[in-house]
Design an enzyme around this catalytic site. Sequence first.
Site, short mmCIF file in Angstrom:
data_model
loop_
_atom_site.label_atom_id
_atom_site.label_comp_id
_atom_site.label_asym_id
_atom_site.label_seq_id
_atom_site.Cartn_x
_atom_site.Cartn_y
_atom_site.Cartn_z
N TYR A 257 37.84 -42.93 -28.31
CA TYR A 257 37.55 -41.60 -27.88
C TYR A 257 38.15 -41.20 -26.25
CZ TYR A 257 36.87 -36.41 -28.07
OH TYR A 257 36.81 -35.32 -27.85
N VAL B 45 30.17 -29.88 -26.61
CA VAL B 45 29.65 -28.53 -26.90
C VAL B 45 29.53 -28.74 -28.62
CG1 VAL B 45 31.22 -26.48 -27.55
CG2 VAL B 45 32.26 -28.69 -26.04
N LYS C 252 41.50 -39.47 -25.06
CA LYS C 252 41.32 -38.20 -24.21
C LYS C 252 42.45 -38.30 -22.83
CE LYS C 252 40.26 -35.38 -26.81
NZ LYS C 252 40.67 -33.65 -27.33
N ILE D 64 48.03 -21.81 -32.45
CA ILE D 64 46.56 -22.85 -31.96
C ILE D 64 46.46 -24.18 -32.95
CG2 ILE D 64 43.88 -22.27 -31.36
CD1 ILE D 64 44.18 -19.82 -30.76
N ASP E 165 49.24 -30.34 -41.17
CA ASP E 165 48.21 -31.97 -40.13
C ASP E 165 48.73 -32.63 -38.67
OD1 ASP E 165 47.19 -34.50 -40.11
OD2 ASP E 165 46.79 -35.10 -41.90
N ASN F 127 44.36 -28.14 -29.94
CA ASN F 127 43.09 -28.44 -29.32
C ASN F 127 42.72 -28.98 -30.81
OD1 ASN F 127 40.08 -27.36 -29.60
ND2 ASN F 127 40.83 -27.14 -31.91
N1 LIG Z 1 32.66 -30.51 -29.19
C1 LIG Z 1 32.43 -30.28 -27.88
O1 LIG Z 1 32.33 -31.37 -27.19
C2 LIG Z 1 34.05 -30.61 -27.61
C3 LIG Z 1 33.89 -31.69 -26.24
C4 LIG Z 1 35.41 -32.35 -25.27
C5 LIG Z 1 36.19 -31.76 -26.21
N2 LIG Z 1 36.48 -31.35 -26.78
C6 LIG Z 1 37.35 -31.43 -27.66
O2 LIG Z 1 38.38 -30.20 -28.15
C7 LIG Z 1 39.00 -29.89 -29.31
C8 LIG Z 1 38.12 -29.13 -30.41
O3 LIG Z 1 37.14 -30.44 -31.03
P1 LIG Z 1 36.16 -29.04 -32.14
O4 LIG Z 1 34.92 -29.40 -30.51
O5 LIG Z 1 35.76 -27.30 -31.78
O6 LIG Z 1 35.56 -30.03 -33.09
P2 LIG Z 1 35.55 -29.29 -34.56
O7 LIG Z 1 34.47 -28.38 -34.83
O8 LIG Z 1 35.20 -30.73 -35.36
O9 LIG Z 1 37.07 -29.26 -34.62
C9 LIG Z 1 37.86 -29.70 -35.16
C10 LIG Z 1 39.76 -28.88 -35.06
O10 LIG Z 1 39.95 -29.95 -35.35
C11 LIG Z 1 40.89 -29.74 -36.62
N3 LIG Z 1 42.54 -30.86 -36.77
C12 LIG Z 1 40.81 -32.60 -37.07
N4 LIG Z 1 42.55 -33.16 -37.47
C13 LIG Z 1 43.40 -32.69 -37.87
C14 LIG Z 1 44.84 -33.18 -37.67
N5 LIG Z 1 45.14 -33.97 -38.78
N6 LIG Z 1 45.87 -31.62 -37.97
C15 LIG Z 1 45.55 -30.46 -37.90
N7 LIG Z 1 43.83 -30.22 -37.61
C16 LIG Z 1 43.21 -31.64 -37.46
C17 LIG Z 1 40.13 -29.50 -37.40
O11 LIG Z 1 40.65 -28.85 -39.03
P3 LIG Z 1 40.75 -29.16 -40.58
O12 LIG Z 1 39.70 -29.99 -40.76
O13 LIG Z 1 40.63 -27.93 -41.27
O14 LIG Z 1 41.93 -30.46 -40.50
C18 LIG Z 1 39.01 -28.70 -37.09
O15 LIG Z 1 39.90 -27.03 -36.82
C19 LIG Z 1 39.48 -31.63 -30.17
O16 LIG Z 1 40.50 -31.47 -29.27
C20 LIG Z 1 37.93 -32.24 -29.42
O17 LIG Z 1 38.78 -33.74 -28.83
C21 LIG Z 1 35.48 -30.74 -28.14
#
Ligand SMILES: NC(=O)c1ccc[n+]([C@@H]2O[C@H](COP(=O)([O-])OP(=O)(O)OC[C@H]3O[C@@H](n4cnc5c(N)ncnc54)[C@H](OP(=O)(O)O)[C@@H]3O)[C@@H](O)[C@H]2O)c1
Length: 271
Positions: free
Chosen positions: A169, A202, A173, A16, A76, A103
């Site tokens: 963004y 979310v 996507k 993951i 990263d 993810n």
């Molecule tokens: N929340 C929403 O409303 C929503 C809706 C649709 C889709 N999504 C998608 O769902 C996914 C997860 O988002 P989330 O809502 O869980 O957001 P989140 O809580 O901000 O989590 C994002 C995760 O991505 C990791 N990440 C970011 N940049 C990274 C990098 N360069 N290398 C490795 N890891 C990285 C972060 O970890 P570190 O900072 O520790 O690296 C964190 O674990 C994303 O793809 C987002 O676009 C979210």
Amino acid sequence: MSIFNASRLLGKTVLITGASAGIGAATAILFAKAGCNLILLARRADQLEKVAEAASAAHKSAAAQQGGQIAIVQLDVTDRAQVSALWSKVPQGLRNVDILVNNAGGAHGIDRVGDIQDKDIDTMFATNVLGLISLTQLLIKDFKARNAGHVINIGSIAGREPYVGGSVYCATKAAVHAFTSSLLREVVDTPIRVTEIQPGMVETEFSIIRYRGDKSAADKVYDGLQPLTAEDIAEEIAWAAARPPHVNIAEVFVLPANQASAMQISRGGSK
Ligand SMILES: NC(=O)c1ccc[n+]([C@@H]2O[C@H](COP(=O)([O-])OP(=O)(O)OC[C@H]3O[C@@H](n4cnc5c(N)ncnc54)[C@H](OP(=O)(O)O)[C@@H]3O)[C@@H](O)[C@H]2O)c1
């Protein structure tokens, strides 16, 4: 037979990305409850440690039966050299991955075209698109060699429906959708499965990051609405992974009950 049939996940190895928070962390814990081995990737090692501890506790639950192994890798996804060197950081016994959950990702800013900062454009494309492609390239070779495996990519409602202030963004996507759909077609003559999960709103760190740490602006996104939780999306991911091998869930579009599209939201709740 249970409706969910998580027993099909027992002993699987799941990699993951973005497992340090939000959807990725919740997904790690749910797969741990189902008795899966985990490889957890993100940049924040301290956060990954906390998720690994929670997953380890979940491994001790009754459903997990045999427990499981957990490897955390500070990585990263935008750094191709780090992605190429991944296996050198994963114990030998965990290198046969069954399920890849791409993810890691996020949104940076709500600026309109013309005002978007170059670094935000670069970060979103590098993480959401190029990082996802790098990990998929690495794993798919192995999946093809073993004639097995499941790629689960986290897309978004933003990939289906562009909106004001979301141009980059949404473009990332939409790219995830195009890439995932091409891969689905490429492996049609194999047992390899390809799934795209497209969540609506979310509540995670997502909006805090989008609004550059402004918690009150982030909270307003969810005003008067019960958003999805990270655990809701983890359930969709685990459900898709737990279908029988001949069933491929190609897409899951999942919204809060009071969200109908990117901008059509009932903030007063239900009648
Ligand atoms: N929340 C929403 O409303 C929503 C809706 C649709 C889709 N999504 C998608 O769902 C996914 C997860 O988002 P989330 O809502 O869980 O957001 P989140 O809580 O901000 O989590 C994002 C995760 O991505 C990791 N990440 C970011 N940049 C990274 C990098 N360069 N290398 C490795 N890891 C990285 C972060 O970890 P570190 O900072 O520790 O690296 C964190 O674990 C994303 O793809 C987002 O676009 C979210």
